[in-house]
Write a protein that holds these residues in place. Structure first.
Motif, PDB file in Angstrom:
ATOM      1  N   SER A  58       0.852  -1.204   0.000  1.00  0.00           N
ATOM      2  CA  SER A  58       0.000   0.000   0.000  1.00  0.00           C
ATOM      3  C   SER A  58       0.879   1.242   0.000  1.00  0.00           C
ATOM      4  N   THR A  60       0.540   3.489   2.234  1.00  0.00           N
ATOM      5  CA  THR A  60       0.854   3.636   3.659  1.00  0.00           C
ATOM      6  C   THR A  60       2.092   2.806   4.002  1.00  0.00           C
ATOM      7  N   LEU A  63       5.185   4.549   2.878  1.00  0.00           N
ATOM      8  CA  LEU A  63       5.595   5.603   3.813  1.00  0.00           C
ATOM      9  C   LEU A  63       6.261   4.988   5.040  1.00  0.00           C
ATOM     10  N   PHE A  85      -4.457  13.475   3.126  1.00  0.00           N
ATOM     11  CA  PHE A  85      -5.004  12.227   3.650  1.00  0.00           C
ATOM     12  C   PHE A  85      -4.177  11.826   4.876  1.00  0.00           C
ATOM     13  N   ALA A  87      -2.912   9.211   6.068  1.00  0.00           N
ATOM     14  CA  ALA A  87      -1.893   8.149   6.036  1.00  0.00           C
ATOM     15  C   ALA A  87      -0.480   8.668   6.328  1.00  0.00           C
ATOM     16  N   VAL A 130       3.847  16.882   0.015  1.00  0.00           N
ATOM     17  CA  VAL A 130       2.799  16.055  -0.598  1.00  0.00           C
ATOM     18  C   VAL A 130       2.367  16.749  -1.893  1.00  0.00           C
ATOM     19  N   ASP A 156       5.766  12.581  -0.845  1.00  0.00           N
ATOM     20  CA  ASP A 156       4.542  11.793  -0.893  1.00  0.00           C
ATOM     21  C   ASP A 156       3.928  12.025  -2.277  1.00  0.00           C
ATOM     22  N   ALA A 158       1.866   9.905  -3.705  1.00  0.00           N
ATOM     23  CA  ALA A 158       0.749   8.954  -3.793  1.00  0.00           C
ATOM     24  C   ALA A 158      -0.253   9.360  -4.879  1.00  0.00           C
ATOM     25  N   SER A 180       1.076   5.455  -4.234  1.00  0.00           N
ATOM     26  CA  SER A 180      -0.040   4.568  -3.867  1.00  0.00           C
ATOM     27  C   SER A 180      -0.703   4.047  -5.142  1.00  0.00           C
TER      28      SER A 180
HETATM   29  C1  LIG Z   1      -1.392  11.741  -0.275  1.00  0.00           C
HETATM   30  C2  LIG Z   1      -1.563  10.299   0.126  1.00  0.00           C
HETATM   31  N1  LIG Z   1      -0.611   9.726   0.884  1.00  0.00           N
HETATM   32  C3  LIG Z   1      -0.696   8.425   1.237  1.00  0.00           C
HETATM   33  C4  LIG Z   1      -1.744   7.633   0.849  1.00  0.00           C
HETATM   34  C5  LIG Z   1      -1.833   6.221   1.315  1.00  0.00           C
HETATM   35  O1  LIG Z   1      -1.940   5.302   0.288  1.00  0.00           O
HETATM   36  P1  LIG Z   1      -2.738   3.922   0.473  1.00  0.00           P
HETATM   37  O2  LIG Z   1      -4.188   4.240   0.551  1.00  0.00           O
HETATM   38  O3  LIG Z   1      -2.366   3.138  -0.744  1.00  0.00           O
HETATM   39  O4  LIG Z   1      -2.224   3.292   1.722  1.00  0.00           O
HETATM   40  C6  LIG Z   1      -2.749   8.187   0.044  1.00  0.00           C
HETATM   41  C7  LIG Z   1      -3.856   7.336  -0.419  1.00  0.00           C
HETATM   42  O5  LIG Z   1      -4.928   7.580  -0.652  1.00  0.00           O
HETATM   43  C8  LIG Z   1      -2.663   9.563  -0.324  1.00  0.00           C
HETATM   44  O6  LIG Z   1      -3.597  10.126  -1.082  1.00  0.00           O
END
Ligand SMILES: Cc1ncc(COP(=O)(O)O)c(C=O)c1O
Length: 369
Positions: A58, A60, A63, A85, A87, A130, A156, A158, A180
């Motif tokens: 994932s 997450t 990270l 988000f 995470a 991010v 980040d 993602a 992600s």
């Molecule tokens: C900015 C951001 N960071 C981290 C994540 C975490 O990813 P995941 O949902 O695959 O664990 C997301 C996921 O939606 C995200 O949008």
């Protein structure tokens, strides 16, 4: 309902996934990982423009693995936006380190450089810019501050696969970067993620961390967990990689159509690509001057899956309020959380959908302005 995002799965993805099912090799707990995982990692690193990629289960996990590989833990602080988000902050918290929330720039909703500079202190070990909604953060000043204060840069990315800053893709700028592959993302493996880096030592450590720190003989060398990407997910995303360029082109075309049609409409501010930046148009996010929640509800009633990312900034969630973050001052973060909404822009929508979206926005904004 026109969904805010949805995965596009073709015959090629089905064939690749079936290959894994027929082979019976569903995962591989060796340091290198399974066949599909290795193939995907090579293609992905090549696409992003880095030496190494490590696939995990994932964003997450990406990270968490990154933070563990950097030895971030108790006593350390990590800078990041709260308008995000949860995470990113949770991954820091679970290592025992403390998130330090920084305000955002309302022009692109990414980390504000002046506030970042104000918040840096001796305990800060890393900064996590991010690339929210797929627009790159302002990386040059972040790199400058990170060098000056000896901070690791963990991007980040993602939401920003395919976006770029001054000719470099997000995910190829910091010391290491996280992606992600959740089904709403630009490409998907079901659940999944990846870390990219040019640093060979980090690459080796990341592979250990995703596998309980084991290199061989069930002998843990470093602290890790099972963060491995299954072979079915790797097969799926390996096939998705073949279509990524097309996905990104269609996202851009859809975003341009939305912008052309909504340009000049009073009561909303449209998203803009900053100079030297390429947006991947993961989300098309507008700033609604008045009655955002009513606008959102009316759009949803008309079958448009508009969504507010994020109505509650991380520092105001119940968990982080209990941890004492609730009253910190992040004025732009609060403003954004009260005014933004994202519209469908993904490659699964048709021209007809786009015209329904823009005509609905016009009507709904008119009645709420
Ligand atoms: C900015 C951001 N960071 C981290 C994540 C975490 O990813 P995941 O949902 O695959 O664990 C997301 C996921 O939606 C995200 O949008």
């Amino acid at each position: 309902m026109i969904p805010i995002n949805r995965p596009l799965i073709s015959e090629e993805e089905r064939v690749e996934v079936m290959r894994v099912l027929h082979s019976g090799r569903l995962t591989d707990s060796s340091l290198e990982g399974g066949f599909m995982v290795k193939e995907f990692e090579k293609t992905f690193a090549n696409f992003v423009g880095v030496k190494y990629a490590v696939a995990v289960n994932s964003g997450t996990s990406a990270l968490l693995a990154s933070l563990l590989s950097l030895n971030v833990g108790y006593g350390d602080e990590v800078l990041m936006p709260s308008f995000n988000f949860v995470a990113t902050a949770n991954a820091v918290l679970i290592t025992g380190a403390r998130p330090v929330f920084v305000d955002i720039d309302l022009n692109d909703y990414t980390i504000d450089i002046k506030d970042l500079e104000r918040k840096i202190n001796k305990r800060c070990k890393a900064v996590i810019p991010v690339h929210l909604y797929g627009h790159p953060a302002n990386m040059d000043p972040i790199i400058e501050l990170a060098r000056e204060h000896d901070l690791v840069i963990l991007e980040d990315a993602a939401q920003s696969l395919g976006a770029s800053y001054k000719g470099r893709q997000t995910g190829a700028i910091g010391d290491l970067s996280c992606f992600s592959f959740y089904p709403t993302k630009v490409i998907t493996s079901g659940e999944g993620g990846a870390i990219t880096t040019d640093d060979e030592d980090l690459f080796v450590k990341l592979k250990m961390v995703r596998n309980h720190g084991i290199v061989s003989d069930y002998n843990s060398e470093v602290l890790g967990l099972n963060l491995r990407m299954p072979e079915i997910g790797a097969a799926l995303i390996k096939a998705q990689m073949k279509r990524i360029k097309r996905f990104l082109e269609v996202r851009r075309k859809n975003a341009e159509m939305l912008s052309e049609s909504l340009d000049g409409l009073q009561g909303i501010k449209l998203p803009r690509e900053k100079e030297s930046c390429v947006h991947n148009w993961y989300l098309y996010t507008i700033f609604v001057e008045k009655n955002r929640d009513e606008v959102l509800e009316s759009l949803n009633k008309r079958g448009i899956g508009a969504t507010a990312y994020y109505k509650i900034p991380v520092h105001r969630t119940h968990l982080y309020t209990r941890l004492g973050y609730g009253n910190i001052s992040l004025p732009n973060t609060i403003l954004a959380s009260e005014h933004v909404l994202s519209l469908p822009v993904h490659p699964g929508i048709t021209e007809q959908d786009l015209s329904v979206i823009t005509s609905s926005i016009r009507e709904v904004i008119k009645t709420n302005f």
